[in-house]
Design a protein around this motif. Sequence first.
Motif, PDB file in Angstrom:
ATOM      1  N   ARG A 169     -12.402   4.302  -9.512  1.00  0.00           N
ATOM      2  CA  ARG A 169     -12.455   4.042  -8.077  1.00  0.00           C
ATOM      3  C   ARG A 169     -13.799   3.424  -7.711  1.00  0.00           C
ATOM      4  NH1 ARG A 169      -8.719   5.816  -4.868  1.00  0.00           N
ATOM      5  NH2 ARG A 169     -10.118   6.016  -3.100  1.00  0.00           N
TER       6      ARG A 169
ATOM      7  N   ALA B 166     -15.611   3.983  -2.083  1.00  0.00           N
ATOM      8  CA  ALA B 166     -14.362   4.661  -1.726  1.00  0.00           C
ATOM      9  C   ALA B 166     -14.651   5.973  -1.015  1.00  0.00           C
ATOM     10  CB  ALA B 166     -13.523   4.909  -2.974  1.00  0.00           C
TER      11      ALA B 166
ATOM     12  N   GLY C 225      -1.399   7.258  -4.886  1.00  0.00           N
ATOM     13  CA  GLY C 225      -1.836   7.186  -3.507  1.00  0.00           C
ATOM     14  C   GLY C 225      -0.838   7.852  -2.580  1.00  0.00           C
TER      15      GLY C 225
ATOM     16  N   GLU D 278       2.638   2.492  -6.052  1.00  0.00           N
ATOM     17  CA  GLU D 278       1.216   2.633  -6.331  1.00  0.00           C
ATOM     18  C   GLU D 278       0.882   2.210  -7.761  1.00  0.00           C
ATOM     19  OE1 GLU D 278      -1.433   3.431  -4.539  1.00  0.00           O
ATOM     20  OE2 GLU D 278      -0.462   3.900  -2.628  1.00  0.00           O
TER      21      GLU D 278
ATOM     22  N   GLU E 180      -1.806  -0.823  -8.167  1.00  0.00           N
ATOM     23  CA  GLU E 180      -3.118  -0.532  -8.739  1.00  0.00           C
ATOM     24  C   GLU E 180      -3.272  -0.986 -10.177  1.00  0.00           C
ATOM     25  OE1 GLU E 180      -4.084   3.573  -8.046  1.00  0.00           O
ATOM     26  OE2 GLU E 180      -4.434   3.211  -5.906  1.00  0.00           O
TER      27      GLU E 180
ATOM     28  N   SER F  66      -4.207  -4.866  -7.956  1.00  0.00           N
ATOM     29  CA  SER F  66      -5.126  -5.054  -6.847  1.00  0.00           C
ATOM     30  C   SER F  66      -6.533  -4.688  -7.333  1.00  0.00           C
ATOM     31  CB  SER F  66      -4.728  -4.153  -5.673  1.00  0.00           C
ATOM     32  OG  SER F  66      -4.929  -2.785  -6.013  1.00  0.00           O
ATOM     33  N   ASP F  67      -7.513  -4.751  -6.432  1.00  0.00           N
ATOM     34  CA  ASP F  67      -8.880  -4.410  -6.826  1.00  0.00           C
ATOM     35  C   ASP F  67      -9.242  -2.970  -6.471  1.00  0.00           C
ATOM     36  OD1 ASP F  67      -8.956  -4.601  -4.105  1.00  0.00           O
ATOM     37  OD2 ASP F  67     -10.575  -6.086  -4.005  1.00  0.00           O
ATOM     38  N   GLU F  68      -8.218  -2.141  -6.214  1.00  0.00           N
ATOM     39  CA  GLU F  68      -8.495  -0.759  -5.823  1.00  0.00           C
ATOM     40  C   GLU F  68      -9.078   0.045  -6.977  1.00  0.00           C
ATOM     41  OE1 GLU F  68      -6.287   2.857  -3.372  1.00  0.00           O
ATOM     42  OE2 GLU F  68      -5.448   0.848  -3.424  1.00  0.00           O
TER      43      GLU F  68
END
Length: 232
Positions: free
Chosen positions: A33, A37, A49, A91, A95, A167-169
Motif C-alpha cells: 500500500r 494511504a 477492499g 478488487e 488491484e 491500478s496503482d493502488e
Amino acid sequence: MATEIDKTQVRDAATVIVLRDRGTSPRILMGQRGAKAAFMPNKFVFPGGAVDAADHLVPLATTLADPNPDRLSEDSTPGLAPALAVAAIRELFEETGQVLGTPGEWDAPPTDWHGFAATGHLPHAEPLQFVFRALTPPGRPRRFDARFFLIDADDLASELDDFGQASDELSHLQWVGLDEVRSFDMPFITEVVLSEIAARVQDRTPPASVPYFRNDDEESLFLRLRGTPMRD
C-alpha cells in the motif's frame, strides 16, 4: 446531491488470497500500500477492499460453492454473500489485473467492470473459499468487516505474472514464498491469516470452521463460524 460514505463506520469488505504452486514451492500474491494511504500505509497486503453499492447488482456467472454461503451469512446482513464474492473478484482485478472469470459476454457492464468485461470473462465465484473473517479494531481511520477468500492460482483466467492491467493502488505486486513472507512489513491480522493459510496448503477442502477475529467496542473475541468460541 450524492450521499457521501462515512468512512469511520464499519464497512463490509472482501480480501483475496491467491495461492500458487501448492505442491512445490507455495507462493501468495501480495502488494504494498502507498505511503499516503489512510489505511495501513506502506504495509504489504492481499488484494481487497470494501463492498460497493453496485456490487449488489452485478450477476455472478457461477455461485459460491457450499458451505461458503451459509458461513458468510452468519452474523451478517441477509443476502450479503453474493456481493462479497463480486467485491472480491472486482478488487482482485482492479488491484492486480488478475481475472477470476469464466468466458462470457456482458450485456451492459457497469463502469467499474469495463476492464474486466473487455477480457471476455464473467465473474466466477465458485473457486472462492471463505477461510477467515476479521473486524478492524475501534479507533482506526477506516474500519472493515473483512472476509478473506482463498483461491488457487490455477483457477485464474489470466497470465499469472502479468500485472499490466492493475491500478496503482498496490505497488510491488509479486508472488511471495510462504517461507519468506514473514520478512515483509505486514499488518498483524495478515500474519494471523497467513498462519491459517500455511496450515491449509495441502488441504483443498473447505475448513471445518472459519476463524472470526472480532474487535468491537466492548471486547475482542476470536470465534469460529459454524463452531464455538476459541479458548486459550
